[in-house]
Scaffold this active site. Sequence first.
Site, short mmCIF file in Angstrom:
data_model
loop_
_atom_site.label_atom_id
_atom_site.label_comp_id
_atom_site.label_asym_id
_atom_site.label_seq_id
_atom_site.Cartn_x
_atom_site.Cartn_y
_atom_site.Cartn_z
N HIS A 18 -64.12 -3.56 47.96
CA HIS A 18 -64.80 -3.67 47.51
C HIS A 18 -65.68 -4.55 47.79
O HIS A 18 -65.09 -5.61 48.51
CB HIS A 18 -64.31 -4.09 45.77
CG HIS A 18 -64.84 -4.41 44.61
ND1 HIS A 18 -65.78 -6.26 44.54
CD2 HIS A 18 -66.08 -3.52 43.24
CE1 HIS A 18 -67.01 -6.13 43.51
NE2 HIS A 18 -66.49 -4.77 43.28
N ASP B 173 -55.97 -7.49 46.79
CA ASP B 173 -56.66 -7.60 45.66
C ASP B 173 -56.35 -6.53 44.19
O ASP B 173 -56.76 -5.40 45.36
CB ASP B 173 -58.10 -6.86 46.29
CG ASP B 173 -59.32 -6.78 45.34
OD1 ASP B 173 -59.38 -6.45 43.72
OD2 ASP B 173 -60.25 -5.82 44.91
N GLN C 107 -57.83 -3.51 40.56
CA GLN C 107 -57.80 -1.58 39.89
C GLN C 107 -56.15 -1.16 40.32
O GLN C 107 -56.25 0.15 39.49
CB GLN C 107 -58.47 -0.93 40.81
CG GLN C 107 -59.93 -0.83 40.99
CD GLN C 107 -60.68 -0.47 39.76
OE1 GLN C 107 -59.66 0.39 38.79
NE2 GLN C 107 -62.09 -0.56 39.40
N LYS D 250 -60.90 -5.75 33.22
CA LYS D 250 -60.25 -4.30 33.44
C LYS D 250 -58.61 -4.24 33.17
O LYS D 250 -58.77 -2.80 33.60
CB LYS D 250 -60.49 -3.76 34.79
CG LYS D 250 -61.52 -3.81 36.15
CD LYS D 250 -61.61 -4.02 37.03
CE LYS D 250 -62.90 -4.47 38.38
NZ LYS D 250 -64.26 -3.38 37.24
N CYS E 123 -69.92 -1.03 44.22
CA CYS E 123 -69.92 -2.51 45.33
C CYS E 123 -68.94 -1.70 46.00
O CYS E 123 -68.28 -2.39 47.12
CB CYS E 123 -69.28 -3.21 44.42
SG CYS E 123 -70.49 -4.13 43.09
C1 LIG Z 1 -61.62 -3.52 43.77
C2 LIG Z 1 -62.07 -3.91 42.85
N1 LIG Z 1 -61.96 -5.23 43.67
C3 LIG Z 1 -62.83 -6.62 42.92
C4 LIG Z 1 -63.46 -6.27 41.96
C5 LIG Z 1 -64.55 -7.36 40.93
O1 LIG Z 1 -64.34 -8.29 39.81
P1 LIG Z 1 -64.73 -8.71 39.79
O2 LIG Z 1 -66.44 -8.78 39.17
O3 LIG Z 1 -64.36 -8.89 37.94
O4 LIG Z 1 -64.73 -10.28 40.13
C6 LIG Z 1 -63.66 -5.09 41.34
C7 LIG Z 1 -63.97 -4.61 40.01
O5 LIG Z 1 -65.68 -4.71 40.39
C8 LIG Z 1 -63.04 -3.59 42.41
O6 LIG Z 1 -63.15 -2.66 41.74
#
Ligand SMILES: Cc1ncc(COP(=O)(O)O)c(C=O)c1O
Lengths: 161, 434
Positions: free
Chosen positions: B143, B220, B223, B250, B390
């Site tokens: 992401h 990370d 998910q 999430k 993203c």
């Molecule tokens: C794999 C992953 N990493 C990071 C994020 C970022 O999360 P946040 O926007 O809540 O910081 C997301 C969600 O959009 C994600 O799916």
Amino acid sequence: MTAHGTDRNGLDALYQEIILDHYKNPHGKGLRDSATGESAEVHHVNPTCGDEVTLRVHLKDGVVEDVSYDSLGCSISQASASVLYDLVIGKTVDEALAIHQEFLTLMQGKGNVEPDEDVLEDGIAFAGVAKFPARVKCALLSWMAWKDATTQVVAGGEDKS
Amino acid sequence: MVSPGPAIGSTSGLSGLLPELEVIRKDFPILERTLAGGMPLVYLDSANTSQKPQVVIDTMVDHLERHNANIARAMHQLGAESTEAFEAARDKVAAFIGAPERDEVIFTKNASEALNLVANTLVWAGERQIGAGDEVVITEMEHHSNIVPWQLLTQRTGATLRWFGLTDDGQLDLSNIEQLITERTKVVSLTWVSNMLGTINPIAEITRKAHAVGAIVVVDASQAAPQLPIDLAAMPLDERPDLVAFTGHKVVGPTGIGVLWGSRAVLDQLPPFLGGGEMIETVRMDVSTYAGIPHKFEAGTPPIVEAIGLGAAVDYLGHIGLGAIHAHEQAITAYALEGLQGIKGLTVLGPLDAALRGGAIAFELDGVHPHDIAQVLDSRGVAVRAGHHCAKPAHARFGVQSSTRMSSYLYTEPREIDALVEALEYTRSYFKLD
Ligand SMILES: Cc1ncc(COP(=O)(O)O)c(C=O)c1O
């Protein structure tokens, strides 16, 4: 499978036949260098969805000689580039900028602006898009790129004089 | 064309579904909503953000109505109650991920802030400071929140950013792991579950390699936390990542709250991130000293009610059981993979075996752009995501500019997958694809 309500929740207002026609058969698509006037090329991206356009403008003696473009995107963004091409070629820069303003006003009008067919021709089909805030950026992608490129050519010409 | 997937109504036999699905759905008030034209909501965008159960909403309202006060610094009864609720939320989060120590749980604003905390403090003077000649390894399926902070870090330090590539079936390409993870490697940062391809990555194997060369591992888990049972304390030390980030919204919690878990050893080696109230031990005009973890990384008034809401959220998930939730996600994902692949011109991106993936399925439909798909689906009440999610490098890897993504969660029913499949068939007919 089409008998799901008559207005299909506004879908038909968005996807007017004219828009789908321009999408399937875009006018003026492809980057060209056949024109002889001053030119500028820009690359614009819609950061939320990643739609992209590379657009080249040729101006000659204050007239839009050619607008050529390569683009990747949804039906709305593709069709609006095609309509842009039809509307501005052969117009003076001032006329074309006035059309641009008219289209911008329509798109930013949240569906409350009555489009002027004499000015916008097929562009009036985008009146329905203005009711879908998430899609307004799609419709404006190539138009913003065109204005950017045109402004660059005009400014370049002024620099030299 | 009718999809060859199981017919509507024949789904009660699907094994692995949560047995109390009807009851669980009642916990989520938004699922009863109807949309324009009276369409019932079919929410298939949970990888983007999950819906919230009543208990999370009630917990937050109750806190605001009855216990609201600043934490740590208020010397009155409400202050004590608020502090206690906030710290109890930390305990709940620690239990949710099996943190070896509750003080290793740091509250942030979201996963992005948690990852940026790590990537910034590694730039500054300290035992783990990264410099020219060092290497950071990430993957092509990250992401943007786990790409851009590392690009910034390597630009600022002169370190080199290296990437694990992807195989054609959407797995990490580990064939060159020996060349990628070397004694120059200081950090390996990767996603546990891909938000685009759904791939579940071999965290233990990669961590072992990274630890063998003295690198730290950042995971990370944005998910993964919603759908995989995580028990950090149960992982052998050489396979346990050093830092794990996830985001509250999430895991059926509110927005505005995220989590960084880090081993005490590594967190103690990192300098403070933001300066301010609560993160200090003492402040003098010439120099300040800092609090220990977790407060060292929690400057200023934190998102108190959001943390408390997150505590209720992970409690709720823990009560249902992450093992059961994972089984449910797999059952729904298998059912969706089958239904989607029955649609003419539809290509699923990522692994096709539900056992190898999480509950997010990105796909392409020949002849219709994802924006247009999402629009038609929305007119029928089906909420999905369209775009690059993203994850632009991962899309570029597969030569697609954007895709449509459906993502399920513990409240997703098979009939919602049927609604998706039907809406996609309708999309094909709307755009006259045959
Ligand atoms: C794999 C992953 N990493 C990071 C994020 C970022 O999360 P946040 O926007 O809540 O910081 C997301 C969600 O959009 C994600 O799916």
